[in-house]
Design a protein around this motif. Structure first.
Motif, PDB file in Angstrom:
ATOM      1  N   THR A 143      33.722  73.486  92.714  1.00 43.73           N
ATOM      2  CA  THR A 143      33.875  75.230  91.330  1.00 43.73           C
ATOM      3  C   THR A 143      34.214  76.404  91.745  1.00 43.73           C
ATOM      4  O   THR A 143      34.819  76.987  90.930  1.00 43.73           O
ATOM      5  N   ASN A 144      33.511  76.479  92.516  1.00 45.66           N
ATOM      6  CA  ASN A 144      33.868  78.330  93.001  1.00 45.66           C
ATOM      7  C   ASN A 144      34.124  78.786  93.951  1.00 45.66           C
ATOM      8  O   ASN A 144      34.494  79.842  94.703  1.00 45.66           O
ATOM      9  N   ASP A 145      35.091  77.906  94.420  1.00 42.84           N
ATOM     10  CA  ASP A 145      36.332  78.016  95.820  1.00 42.84           C
ATOM     11  C   ASP A 145      35.070  78.529  96.933  1.00 42.84           C
ATOM     12  O   ASP A 145      35.924  78.912  98.097  1.00 42.84           O
ATOM     13  N   GLU A 146      33.734  78.099  97.498  1.00 44.97           N
ATOM     14  CA  GLU A 146      32.835  78.528  98.439  1.00 44.97           C
ATOM     15  C   GLU A 146      33.936  77.906  99.969  1.00 44.97           C
ATOM     16  O   GLU A 146      34.115  78.423 100.788  1.00 44.97           O
ATOM     17  N   TYR A 147      34.369  76.559  99.249  1.00 44.35           N
ATOM     18  CA  TYR A 147      34.312  75.969 100.640  1.00 44.35           C
ATOM     19  C   TYR A 147      36.412  76.555 100.831  1.00 44.35           C
ATOM     20  O   TYR A 147      36.730  76.071 102.092  1.00 44.35           O
TER      21      TYR A 147
END
Length: 612
Positions: A143-147
Motif C-alpha cells: 500500500t505504500n509503494d515500498e516494493y
C-alpha cells in the motif's frame, strides 16, 4: 500451507503455463541484452546476497521473482531453462545462433572466459528484473509503494565466497542450502514458498534431452550428491563445511591475482603459457568453487552447471572480481589468442580478440553481438559494484584490503577445537558450539619490511582424467581416506580442474591448465606452533620438502595415483615481497623463483629437467 502463488507444474504459475510474466520485455527479432534499466540516471549496485537479505522488500521480490522465473515456459528464449542451457546441455541453438561444435556456448580455457560470462549474467539479470517489476505491482499487496521502489533498483546479488561471513556464520549462505522451502514476511503476512536458491526442478522432458547419467534421472539440481541414483539427495551441510574449510585459500588467491597479475592474459584464463610469470587465474579460482559446490553434482560439470541457482550468484561474484581487477589495471585487457578448445560458436584453434562476437549474446534486435570491447564496462549493462563505483585506484585497494586482508594472510585468524587442531567455523556451528571460539592471531610482517610468499603451482592436462577432478595440497599429515580430504585440518587448498561431462583424452591436442594454492598463511600458522622458522629460507624449504603433500581425486572421492595423472606437475615457487605501507596500497612482488629441490624426485613433482 505453501503459497498458492507458486503452485507446481500446470498450476497458476506452472512452468508450462503459456501466459508469461507480463512485464518481461517482449522483442521482435533477436533477444537484445541491454541489462536492467537505469532509473533517474543513478546506476544501482549489485549487492552481496547477505546484504541484499537485509533489505526485506528486495529480498522478498528476489525470491518471489526467481520462483516465477524458474517456472517460465521453456519454449521462451528468456526462460530459466533456456538461459541456463546456454552454458552446456542440451547443446541446442539459442536465439538463432548456430552451433559450430557439439558443445555449450560458454568460453572456458580461453582469453574470453571472463568477458563472455558478463553478458550472460546480464541477460539473466535483465529477465529477472522484469519479473521483479511484475511481482512488485501484481503479487505483493503493497500500500505504500515500498516494493515498487525496491523493485526499481533491484540487481542480481553475488555470493562473496572470498570473504568471511560478517555474521560469523558459514561462508555458504543459509538461504542457499538450508531448506527447500523458505518463509517470506510480506506486507500481507508471512508465506512459505519453494526456495528457488536451494535447487532447480526439472521436468520429464528436460531429463529426456540430457544424454548423460545420472543427470538424466535427477529430478532437481544436486550438490555433493549422496549417490548416483535417482534417489540421490544433495549433501548441503558437507558442501558448506568444505567451502568454509577452504575460504582462506580463495581470499589469498584473489589477493595474489590483484597484486601480482597486471596483464589480462595471465589474469583471466587457466590455459598454461610456458615460462609465464604466474600459474593462477580468475578462471582457475572460479573452478575451485564449482568443484567444491558440485562435487559430482551439476556445478562440477560444465555441461550442467548453469542449472544450479548458485551458479548465478557465483558468476555474479566472478564478474565482480573481474570488475575490481579492471578498475586496478585499466590499460590491460583482452589480447589476440588462439582458442584452445573453442565453444559451440567458436571453432577450436580460431583466432579471437577484443572484437570477437561473444555469441550467442545479441546487443540489439538486428542480430549484432556483444564483444569484449563493448562489454568492458559494467555500467553498459546498468549495474556496478560497491568496491568500484566512483572510486579511484587507491580507494579500490583500500576497499579490497578491508574485505580480504585478514583472510589472505596479513592477519591470521584461526578457530581452534579442543584438540588444538585448526578447524573451520562450519563444523563448530554444526556441533552446536559458540561461534565465539578462541581466536589465534598471527600478525603480518612489519609494514615496512620484506617477507617471502610461498606458493604451490599445479600444472596438468585438462583432459587428464576425462572428467572433472581435484588436486589437493596439504601441509602436514592427513587421513588416508580420500573422502576426508576436503575437510582435513592440514588441507591448504583443493584445486578443481573443471571439464564437460566427458572430455576424451587426446594427447595430440591436449590443453594444459594451471592453478595455484598459496602456502604462506598455512606456513605462518605452523610457525606460530613452533614448527618452522620462516625467517630462515633454507629451513622453510626443508620443512616444505618434508611436509608438503599432494593428492588427486575424482568427483566421487576416489584416489588417483599421482604418477598416473597425465602431465601433472607440482612445484613450489617463492617471491620476495615488499609489504604494503598503507591501507590503500598493495604489497609489491619480486620475481617468482622455482624451488625445484622441494618437489624433485617425488611422484608428479617438478624436476630439474621439466619446463616451468
Amino acid at each position: 500451507m505453501y503459497s498458492k502463488l507458486f503452485q507446481g507444474q500446470g498450476g497458476a504459475l506452472g512452468r508450462d503455463h503459456q501466459d508469461q510474466p507480463g512485464n518481461v520485455r517482449r522483442q521482435s527479432g533477436s533477444f537484445a541484452i541491454t541489462g536492467a534499466p537505469v532509473i533517474d540516471g543513478r546506476i544501482p549496485q549489485r549487492l552481496e546476497i547477505r546484504q541484499l537479505r537485509k533489505n526485506n522488500a528486495q529480498w522478498n521480490l528476489y525470491l518471489l521473482a526467481l520462483n516465477r522465473f524458474q517456472q517460465m515456459d521453456q519454449s521462451d528464449v528468456r526462460s530459466y531453462y533456456q538461459l541456463s542451457g546456454i552454458h552446456g546441455q542440451p547443446f541446442t541453438e539459442w536465439d538463432g545462433v548456430p552451433l559450430v561444435q557439439n558443445m555449450g556456448y560458454c568460453s572456458h580455457t580461453s582469453n574470453l572466459f571472463a568477458t563472455w560470462h558478463r553478458p550472460y549474467v546480464a541477460a539473466f539479470e535483465q529477465v529477472l528484473y522484469d519479473i521483479v517489476q511484475e511481482v512488485a505491482t501484481s503479487v505483493v499487496n503493497d500500500t505504500n509503494d515500498e516494493y515498487k521502489k525496491a523493485a526499481s533498483t533491484f540487481r542480481h546479488p553475488y555470493w562473496d565466497w572470498a570473504a568471511p561471513s560478517s555474521d560469523g556464520g558459514p561462508v555458504l549462505p543459509a538461504p542457499v542450502s538450508g531448506s527447500p522451502y523458505i518463509v517470506l514476511y510480506l506486507p500481507n503476512g508471512s508465506q512459505t514458498v519453494n526456495n528457488p536458491l536451494y535447487q532447480y526442478k526439472f521436468t520429464s522432458s528436460d531429463l529426456s534431452s540430457f544424454p548423460d547419467s545420472p543427470f538424466n534421472v535427477w529430478q532437481e539440481t544436486m550438490r555433493y550428491p549422496s549417490t548416483k541414483s535417482a534417489a540421490a539427495t544433495s549433501q548441503n551441510p558437507l558442501v558448506s563445511q568444505q567451502i568454509s574449510q577452504s575460504q582462506d585459500s580463495y581470499a589469498q588467491r584473489f589477493m595474489n591475482l590483484l597484486e601480482a597479475y597486471p596483464r589480462f592474459v595471465n589474469f583471466s584464463s587457466s590455459a598454461w603459457t610456458p615460462n609465464s610469470p604466474g600459474y593462477d587465474s580468475l578462471e582457475s579460482l572460479h573452478n575451485q568453487i564449482h568443484g567444491l559446490v558440485g562435487n559430482g553434482g551439476h556445478m562440477a560439470i560444465i555441461d550442467y552447471a548453469g542449472f544450479d541457482p548458485l551458479f548465478w550468484l557465483h558468476h555474479a561474484q566472478v564478474d565482480r572480481l573481474l570488475a575490481i581487477w579492471q578498475a586496478l589495471y585499466p590499460n590491460s585487457y583482452v589480447e589476440a589468442s588462439d582458442e584452445r578448445i573453442g565453444s559451440a560458436a567458436i571453432a577450436q584453434g580460431a583466432r579471437t580478440d577484443v572484437n570477437t562476437p561473444l555469441k550467442p549474446f545479441h546487443n540489439d534486435t538486428n542480430g549484432n553481438f556483444w564483444t569484449s570491447a563493448t562489454a568492458s564496462n559494467v555500467e553498459n549493462f546498468g549495474y556496478s559494484y560497491p568496491e568500484i563505483q566512483g572510486k579511484s585506484i587507491s580507494e579500490v585497494k583500500a576497499a579490497v584490503n578491508a574485505l580480504y586482508a585478514a583472510s589472505s594472510g596479513k592477519t591470521i585468524s584461526r578457530r581452534s577445537n579442543v584438540a588444538g587442531h585448526d578447524t573451520p567455523l562450519a563444523p563448530l556451528i554444526a556441533a552446536g558450539l559458540s561461534n565465539e571460539a578462541p581466536v589465534e592471531a598471527v600478525p603480518d610482517p612489519p609494514a615496512t619490511g620484506n617477507y617471502t610468499e610461498w606458493l604451490s603451482n599445479i600444472r596438468v592436462a585438462k583432459d587428464a582424467l576425462e572428467q572433472t577432478f581435484f588436486v589437493h595440497i596439504f601441509l602436514g599429515d592427513f587421513n588416508p581416506d580420500p573422502k576426508t580430504w576436503t575437510f582435513e585440518p592440514n588441507l591448504v587448498g583443493s584445486h578443481a580442474v573443471l571439464t564437460p561431462y566427458v572430455m576424451k583424452r587426446d594427447p595430440a591436442q591436449t590443453t594444459i591448465v594451471t592453478g595455484q594454492i598459496p602456502l604462506t598463511r598455512a606456513l605462518r600458522v605452523d610457525e606460530q606452533k613452533g614448527l618452522v622458522n620462516m625467517k630462515d629460507e633454507e629451513k622453510t624449504k626443508e620443512y616444505l620438502t618434508r611436509n608438503l603433500h599432494w593428492r588427486v581425486t575424482t568427483m566421487d572421492d576416489k584416489d588417483v595415483p599421482r604418477d598416473q595423472v597425465p602431465d601433472l606437475k607440482i612445484s613450489v615457487v617463492a617471491a620476495n615481497v615488499q609489504a604494503a605501507q598503507a591501507d590503500d596500497e598493495f604489497p609489491v612482488w619480486g620475481e617468482l623463483k622455482v624451488q625445484q629441490d622441494i618437489t624433485n624426485g617425488r611422484p608428479a613433482g617438478l624436476g630439474s629437467e621439466d619446463d616451468v
